[in-house]
Design a protein around this motif. Sequence first.
Motif, short mmCIF file in Angstrom:
data_model
loop_
_atom_site.label_atom_id
_atom_site.label_comp_id
_atom_site.label_asym_id
_atom_site.label_seq_id
_atom_site.Cartn_x
_atom_site.Cartn_y
_atom_site.Cartn_z
N ARG A 1 1.00 -1.30 -0.04
CA ARG A 1 0.13 0.06 0.05
C ARG A 1 0.71 1.29 -0.04
O ARG A 1 0.47 2.23 -0.76
CB ARG A 1 -0.83 -0.07 1.10
N GLU A 2 2.08 1.32 0.56
CA GLU A 2 3.05 2.29 0.65
C GLU A 2 3.33 2.43 -0.75
O GLU A 2 3.79 3.48 -1.06
CB GLU A 2 4.07 2.13 1.80
N GLU B 1 2.27 1.65 -3.37
CA GLU B 1 1.15 2.05 -4.26
C GLU B 1 0.66 3.75 -4.18
O GLU B 1 0.21 4.20 -5.16
CB GLU B 1 -0.11 1.20 -3.72
N THR B 2 0.84 4.20 -2.88
CA THR B 2 0.63 5.61 -2.73
C THR B 2 1.66 6.40 -2.65
O THR B 2 1.42 7.74 -2.03
CB THR B 2 -0.28 5.64 -1.21
N SER C 1 -1.63 -2.98 -7.47
CA SER C 1 -3.09 -2.61 -6.97
C SER C 1 -4.15 -3.84 -7.43
O SER C 1 -4.98 -3.67 -6.83
CB SER C 1 -3.81 -1.45 -7.75
N ILE D 1 -7.04 -3.66 -0.28
CA ILE D 1 -6.21 -2.64 0.42
C ILE D 1 -5.59 -3.40 1.87
O ILE D 1 -4.64 -3.05 2.35
CB ILE D 1 -6.97 -1.41 0.85
N LEU E 1 -5.14 -6.29 2.64
CA LEU E 1 -3.94 -7.30 2.53
C LEU E 1 -2.61 -6.44 2.04
O LEU E 1 -1.50 -7.04 2.54
CB LEU E 1 -4.13 -8.39 1.67
N ARG E 2 -2.84 -5.39 1.27
CA ARG E 2 -1.93 -4.66 0.66
C ARG E 2 -1.16 -3.71 1.71
O ARG E 2 -0.07 -3.23 1.85
CB ARG E 2 -1.98 -3.91 -0.44
N ASN E 3 -1.99 -3.69 2.84
CA ASN E 3 -1.41 -3.04 4.26
C ASN E 3 -0.45 -3.80 4.92
O ASN E 3 0.15 -3.51 6.24
CB ASN E 3 -2.66 -2.48 5.00
N ILE E 4 -0.58 -5.01 4.66
CA ILE E 4 0.27 -6.14 5.39
C ILE E 4 1.54 -6.79 4.45
O ILE E 4 2.57 -6.83 5.10
CB ILE E 4 -0.65 -7.47 5.72
#
Lengths: 151, 262
Positions: B70-71, B73-74, B91, B96, B98-101
Amino acid sequence: MTIRLNVNGKQNTIDCQAGEMLTEVLRRAGYLEVKKGCDTGNCGACTVLVDGKPVLSCSYLAARAEGREITTIQGLAEEARAFARFLTAEGADQCGFCAPGFALTVLSMKKELHNPDEAEIRHYLAGNLCRCSGYEGQIRAIKKYLEAEHA
Amino acid sequence: MEILEYARPRNMDEAFRLIRERRGTAIGGAAWLRTNTKIMTLGVDLAGLGLEYIREAGGCIEIGAMTTYRELETSPLLKSRFGSLFDATVSHVVGIQLRNIITVGGTVAGRYGFSDLNTTLCALGAKVVFYPGQTLALADFIEKGAGGPFLLEKILLPASMKAAYQQMRISENDFPIINTTSAWTGSGWRIAVGSRPAATRLCRRAMAFLGDEPRPSDEKIASASQIAADELQFGSDIRASAEYRREILPALVRRALVEVRG
């Protein structure tokens, strides 16, 4: 091993196994609002916030959560109720099993994105599966909720 | 996966000792532990060691091993240097939450065949930095491994590059059937292909064929795309046959090359 978890502002001392995931530990501690869905990191039902970010608790190591702020849907009950009224009005809440994880992701999106369009909403919520609704009612509910919040 | 003992080291030296002297296993995002049936004798959690960063240093972009998808991606820095490349690459990965993990280090260290990210990193010519200081080209690490216990600290990328990612999935959020990233380095082309379903490989013959021409013709791009499919080995799994992957790949490589060429 014993870990201390801050859940919804309350300290909990909990026994857990070294490789245990957060869903199991939270539910054993009585936080049954954290739903156990697919248990493989796909459905989003088990979503909680860790330090304000939505994560899948079924895929988050419980021991790693020590020292962090965990928020379940009960910790944001007032905001969740406000959103739930829009879900109900749009007929978007059927069995309700996905609702806690879904609402937490919506509340997180509201903080992270400013005035998201429908494509951004769908992208942000791609990790929350609902077997009942077909998503259209939920999308309507989210749009109306965000409009009301920004009014 | 069962973890018999869990350790949270206070610094990189301690983490390195646990991995090298006690045969510990570094824990990155831990998202795949759930579906793994192995037993980990000692899990060494890398959270809290300050490995969550995306920054510019020494003419490179450094990405810490515990940086999440996520980091990536943003990240405004990555967007300013690589356009929408990282957003396009990660993406599709579930949601989101799971992408934060999921972490960069976990993906790279695992050398997963299904990885979207490793394909893009290889095409960018990424290097892997192992604590306390060994550096390897990512493409070599993915092909050959590290040759022993290691502690992945960070990834190094060039300061900027024009690149494009293409993939095909049966459904959104599934693993890719095949993926590819093409990049123009300023002096040559790099093409990486992943999810074959085996791990990412560079298409060295296709890269050599394109040479140092920054604006290859459509015909040359079409030929290079076919060379890429011809030089790689493909396998069959539940998502697609080897033949299907080989058929699909040239179209994806061509699209990526055309996007970069403009």
